[in-house]
Write a protein that holds these residues in place. Structure first.
Motif, PDB file in Angstrom:
ATOM      1  N   UNK A   1       0.815  -1.207   0.000  1.00 53.62           N
ATOM      2  CA  UNK A   1       0.000   0.000   0.000  1.00 53.62           C
ATOM      3  C   UNK A   1       0.856   1.269   0.000  1.00 53.62           C
ATOM      4  N   UNK A   2       2.052   1.176   0.594  1.00 54.24           N
ATOM      5  CA  UNK A   2       2.959   2.326   0.528  1.00 54.24           C
ATOM      6  C   UNK A   2       3.342   2.636  -0.909  1.00 54.24           C
ATOM      7  N   UNK A   3       3.646   1.586  -1.684  1.00 49.48           N
ATOM      8  CA  UNK A   3       4.013   1.806  -3.084  1.00 49.48           C
ATOM      9  C   UNK A   3       2.852   2.404  -3.866  1.00 49.48           C
ATOM     10  N   UNK A   4       1.638   2.064  -3.466  1.00 48.11           N
ATOM     11  CA  UNK A   4       0.460   2.614  -4.140  1.00 48.11           C
ATOM     12  C   UNK A   4       0.040   3.953  -3.552  1.00 48.11           C
ATOM     13  N   UNK A   5       0.664   4.371  -2.431  1.00 47.96           N
ATOM     14  CA  UNK A   5       0.337   5.648  -1.817  1.00 47.96           C
ATOM     15  C   UNK A   5      -0.984   5.676  -1.094  1.00 47.96           C
TER      16      UNK A   5
ATOM     17  N   UNK B   1       1.105   6.164  11.306  1.00 44.47           N
ATOM     18  CA  UNK B   1      -0.082   5.309  11.297  1.00 44.47           C
ATOM     19  C   UNK B   1      -0.550   5.059  12.732  1.00 44.47           C
ATOM     20  N   UNK B   2      -1.785   5.435  13.104  1.00 42.39           N
ATOM     21  CA  UNK B   2      -2.267   5.180  14.467  1.00 42.39           C
ATOM     22  C   UNK B   2      -2.419   3.675  14.714  1.00 42.39           C
ATOM     23  N   UNK B   3      -1.992   3.232  15.883  1.00 38.80           N
ATOM     24  CA  UNK B   3      -2.081   1.816  16.249  1.00 38.80           C
ATOM     25  C   UNK B   3      -2.913   1.702  17.530  1.00 38.80           C
ATOM     26  N   UNK B   4      -3.960   0.877  17.460  1.00 34.76           N
ATOM     27  CA  UNK B   4      -4.787   0.590  18.633  1.00 34.76           C
ATOM     28  C   UNK B   4      -4.585  -0.883  18.981  1.00 34.76           C
ATOM     29  N   UNK B   5      -3.992  -1.160  20.159  1.00 35.01           N
ATOM     30  CA  UNK B   5      -3.827  -2.547  20.607  1.00 35.01           C
ATOM     31  C   UNK B   5      -5.146  -3.062  21.203  1.00 35.01           C
ATOM     32  N   UNK B   6      -5.376  -4.353  21.017  1.00 34.77           N
ATOM     33  CA  UNK B   6      -6.523  -4.969  21.696  1.00 34.77           C
ATOM     34  C   UNK B   6      -6.151  -6.385  22.109  1.00 34.77           C
ATOM     35  N   UNK B   7      -6.876  -6.894  23.108  1.00 35.91           N
ATOM     36  CA  UNK B   7      -6.598  -8.242  23.599  1.00 35.91           C
ATOM     37  C   UNK B   7      -7.835  -8.777  24.291  1.00 35.91           C
ATOM     38  N   UNK B   8      -8.063 -10.088  24.100  1.00 39.30           N
ATOM     39  CA  UNK B   8      -9.170 -10.742  24.792  1.00 39.30           C
ATOM     40  C   UNK B   8      -8.768 -11.160  26.191  1.00 39.30           C
ATOM     41  N   UNK B   9      -7.445 -11.096  26.469  1.00 36.20           N
ATOM     42  CA  UNK B   9      -6.968 -11.444  27.801  1.00 36.20           C
ATOM     43  C   UNK B   9      -7.203 -10.261  28.728  1.00 36.20           C
ATOM     44  N   UNK B  10      -7.261 -10.553  29.987  1.00 41.38           N
ATOM     45  CA  UNK B  10      -7.432  -9.479  30.966  1.00 41.38           C
ATOM     46  C   UNK B  10      -6.212  -8.570  30.922  1.00 41.38           C
ATOM     47  N   UNK B  11      -6.414  -7.282  30.689  1.00 37.19           N
ATOM     48  CA  UNK B  11      -5.322  -6.337  30.535  1.00 37.19           C
ATOM     49  C   UNK B  11      -5.212  -5.476  31.772  1.00 37.19           C
ATOM     50  N   UNK B  12      -4.031  -5.479  32.357  1.00 41.59           N
ATOM     51  CA  UNK B  12      -3.793  -4.630  33.503  1.00 41.59           C
ATOM     52  C   UNK B  12      -3.054  -3.365  33.102  1.00 41.59           C
TER      53      UNK B  12
ATOM     54  N   UNK C   1       5.308  -5.287  16.788  1.00 36.37           N
ATOM     55  CA  UNK C   1       4.866  -4.812  15.473  1.00 36.37           C
ATOM     56  C   UNK C   1       4.685  -3.288  15.504  1.00 36.37           C
ATOM     57  N   UNK C   2       4.123  -2.793  16.584  1.00 33.02           N
ATOM     58  CA  UNK C   2       3.920  -1.347  16.705  1.00 33.02           C
ATOM     59  C   UNK C   2       5.257  -0.619  16.702  1.00 33.02           C
ATOM     60  N   UNK C   3       6.248  -1.159  17.453  1.00 31.86           N
ATOM     61  CA  UNK C   3       7.561  -0.508  17.484  1.00 31.86           C
ATOM     62  C   UNK C   3       8.180  -0.454  16.092  1.00 31.86           C
ATOM     63  N   UNK C   4       8.021  -1.529  15.318  1.00 29.60           N
ATOM     64  CA  UNK C   4       8.580  -1.553  13.958  1.00 29.60           C
ATOM     65  C   UNK C   4       7.900  -0.522  13.057  1.00 29.60           C
ATOM     66  N   UNK C   5       6.594  -0.414  13.198  1.00 33.82           N
ATOM     67  CA  UNK C   5       5.882   0.572  12.379  1.00 33.82           C
ATOM     68  C   UNK C   5       6.318   1.989  12.726  1.00 33.82           C
ATOM     69  N   UNK C   6       6.473   2.284  14.013  1.00 30.04           N
ATOM     70  CA  UNK C   6       6.844   3.637  14.428  1.00 30.04           C
ATOM     71  C   UNK C   6       8.292   3.963  14.094  1.00 30.04           C
ATOM     72  N   UNK C   7       9.119   2.925  13.895  1.00 28.62           N
ATOM     73  CA  UNK C   7      10.526   3.158  13.569  1.00 28.62           C
ATOM     74  C   UNK C   7      10.740   3.449  12.088  1.00 28.62           C
ATOM     75  N   UNK C   8       9.728   3.212  11.257  1.00 29.47           N
ATOM     76  CA  UNK C   8       9.857   3.435   9.805  1.00 29.47           C
ATOM     77  C   UNK C   8       9.155   4.747   9.458  1.00 29.47           C
ATOM     78  N   UNK C   9       9.884   5.736   8.930  1.00 25.75           N
ATOM     79  CA  UNK C   9       9.258   7.039   8.635  1.00 25.75           C
ATOM     80  C   UNK C   9       7.976   6.956   7.809  1.00 25.75           C
TER      81      UNK C   9
END
Length: 548
Positions: free
Chosen positions: A63-67, A100-111, A87-95
């Motif tokens: 999708x980057x190549x297609x803009x 790109x906004x990243x929203x984490x989600x999990x079905x496990x109990x999150x503290x 994965x989020x760290x890799x995305x944020x490290x690439x200009x």
């Protein structure tokens, strides 16, 4: 023409969120991908489902190549090939994907620790699923809105930087052509469209600048420019501030934006503070549809800055024209008949972008022989030109009764101290006896004369002394004898002085060129002008003399 005035323009990034944003869902469980995708599609979003972090990176590269990057990524924390945090760290490290906004989600109990890890990795939010559809949609909207506001602010900063750079170029322009071209290039970059800039001077002269894409293309004829001048006068008559208006194609001359093609023109018009100098920034009106919303305000600010910068330039051009007229009236190209000598002069004013100088020359018949002079009033201004005229007149008056160059130098020195105590002048005076060739030279801080002999040698006369206007003791004149074939050359430093090069080096280059110049006084001057006189930043005066 209908239009509206713009006296205070707001420039703000937009924070609108489209209802059809694109969401990438990264989850290794097919049922979860399906459920989240269905919920988001019902809310009007497009969905890109992927099953792993590696698949997400590949999809994003495509999708980057297609803009066309997605607007937000929903990332499961527990992916099989790497964690959602990694994965989020890799995305944020690439200009290209850092925004790109990243929203984490999990079905496990999150503290709190999990939420902190997500934020530390660069995530924008953390969802515990299952969650209410309204909460998921609200989190997605908030993430997209925040990203678009950041992107809009960054884009606005870049465009404001471009505006400030353009205004700096306009304000440092050395002539109207440079000013109009700089404004046209900046307008084109701000609007993403071809641009033409026009400045209408008080005397009716129209200065035009074109954006680089049109600068070398065939442009409309003078009749089209006259039509533009009439439009500018009509649109600015009795108005103040900045005005934007659209001129339909039948009224706007074809060819300014596309070769031979008619276009409706978007005009942004501004005037100088006294209202005497209208400026028009013109672009095709069709470009308005694709331009960012703040473009009009940015171009309006550029138009206002261009009008303010044009006023002093036009005043300077008027002053320069007066000074050049003054110089030319007192530096005639044709010298009077001087018995016994052949004298030619050449005078070249500096380029149009440079201030006026005070170079002068003279060749006068006196009781003691032919008196020649070449000099330069220090400084570049109308004052320098007027002082030049006074010195030349004083020299002509004094030499009626006194021809000795040493005496004349002292008298000119006292005149400057009395009437112009803050002005200094360099001058070289030479008194030539046409019969014997006896030549007496008084030099006041000027380049010494050069004697070009018939045998192909050339050398400077050893003649030195302080500048005029300082009141210092002067050495006696230097005496040499000219042979019938010798040529005496006197020049101002504008011929050879080059920034960054020692004057002695330039003088040696002049001596070498003069030694091999063709015979004759006119040929000598013309050869040296061809060698050294192109695109000079100072006026140039040359005088060559030979015994007949």
């Amino acid at each position: 023409m209908d239009g509206y005035d713009m006296d205070g323009d707001d420039i703000e990034p937009t924070d609108a969120v489209d209802g059809d944003s694109t969401v990438m869902v990264v989850d290794d469980t097919a049922a979860n991908r399906y459920a989240l995708g269905a919920l988001l599609r019902r809310a009007g979003h497009r969905v890109i489902p992927v099953a792993s972090a590696g698949e997400a990176l590949v999809e994003l590269d495509v999708r980057l190549r297609a803009g066309v990057l997605p607007d937000v990524a929903l990332v499961d924390v527990g992916l099989p090939d790497m964690t959602g945090f990694e994965l989020c760290r890799r995305l944020k490290a690439r200009p290209p994907t850092a925004g790109l906004p990243v929203v984490h989600f999990s079905a496990m109990s999150a503290g709190p620790a999990d939420r902190c890890r997500g934020l530390d990795a660069g995530g924008d939010a953390y969802l515990a699923v299952p969650a209410e559809p309204e909460e998921i949609q609200a989190v997605v909207r908030a993430a997209v809105r925040g990203a678009r506001m950041r992107t809009g602010a960054e884009t606005l900063v870049r465009r404001l930087t471009l505006l400030s750079e353009t205004i700096a170029s306009v304000q440092t322009a050395r002539c109207m052509r440079e000013l109009a071209d700089a404004a046209a290039e900046g307008t084109a970059r701000l609007t993403g469209a071809p641009a033409a800039v026009f400045v209408l001077a008080e005397d009716g002269e129209l200065y035009r600048g074109m954006s680089p894409s049109r600068a070398r293309a065939a442009l409309p004829d003078p009749g089209a420019h006259q039509a533009v001048a009439r439009l500018i006068r009509h649109a600015t008559a009795g108005r103040t501030g900045v005005r934007r208006t659209v001129v339909p194609a039948p009224l706007w001359p074809a060819g300014f934006f596309r070769p031979g093609a008619p276009d409706d023109a978007r005009l942004v018009l501004a005037q100088s503070q006294d209202g005497r100098t209208p400026v028009c920034l013109a672009t095709p009106a069709r470009a308005d549809r694709e331009a960012p919303p703040e473009t009009g305000a940015l171009v309006a600010r550029l138009a206002r800055a261009t009008a303010l910068a044009a006023e002093p330039l036009l005043m300077y051009q008027a002053e320069r024209h007066i000074a050049l007229t003054l110089q030319h009236s007192f530096l005639p190209q044709q010298l009077p008949e001087l018995p016994g000598v052949d004298v030619v002069v050449r005078y070249e004013p500096a380029s149009r972008q440079t201030e006026i100088g005070g170079d002068f020359y003279a060749a006068l018949h006196t009781a003691g022989g032919v008196l020649t002079a070449v000099g330069d009033v220090v400084g570049h201004s109308l004052e320098a030109a007027t002082v030049m005229v006074e010195i030349r007149h004083a020299l002509r008056a004094h030499c009626v009764e006194e021809s000795d160059p040493g005496v004349l130098a002292r008298r000119l020195d006292r005149m400057l101290q009395h009437y112009h105590p803050d002005v200094t002048t360099t001058v070289c005076l030479a008194l030539v006896d046409p019969v014997s060739g006896r030549t007496r030279i008084a030099n006041a801080g000027h380049i010494p004369p050069l004697i070009v002999a018939a045998d192909g040698t050339a050398g400077y006369v050893t003649a030195h002394g302080p500048l005029l206007g300082l009141g210092l003791d002067r050495p006696p004149p230097t005496e040499v004898t000219l042979k019938p074939a010798d040529r005496l050359l006197m020049v101002t430093d504008g011929l050879i002085e080059t920034r960054g090069i020692d004057l002695e080096v330039s003088m040696e280059q002049l001596r070498t060129a003069a030694a091999v110049a063709p015979p004759g006084t006119a040929a000598l001057c013309d050869t040296l002008l061809d060698c050294f006189g192109r695109d000079r930043e100072d006026d140039i005066a040359l005088l060559a003399l030979r015994l007949e």
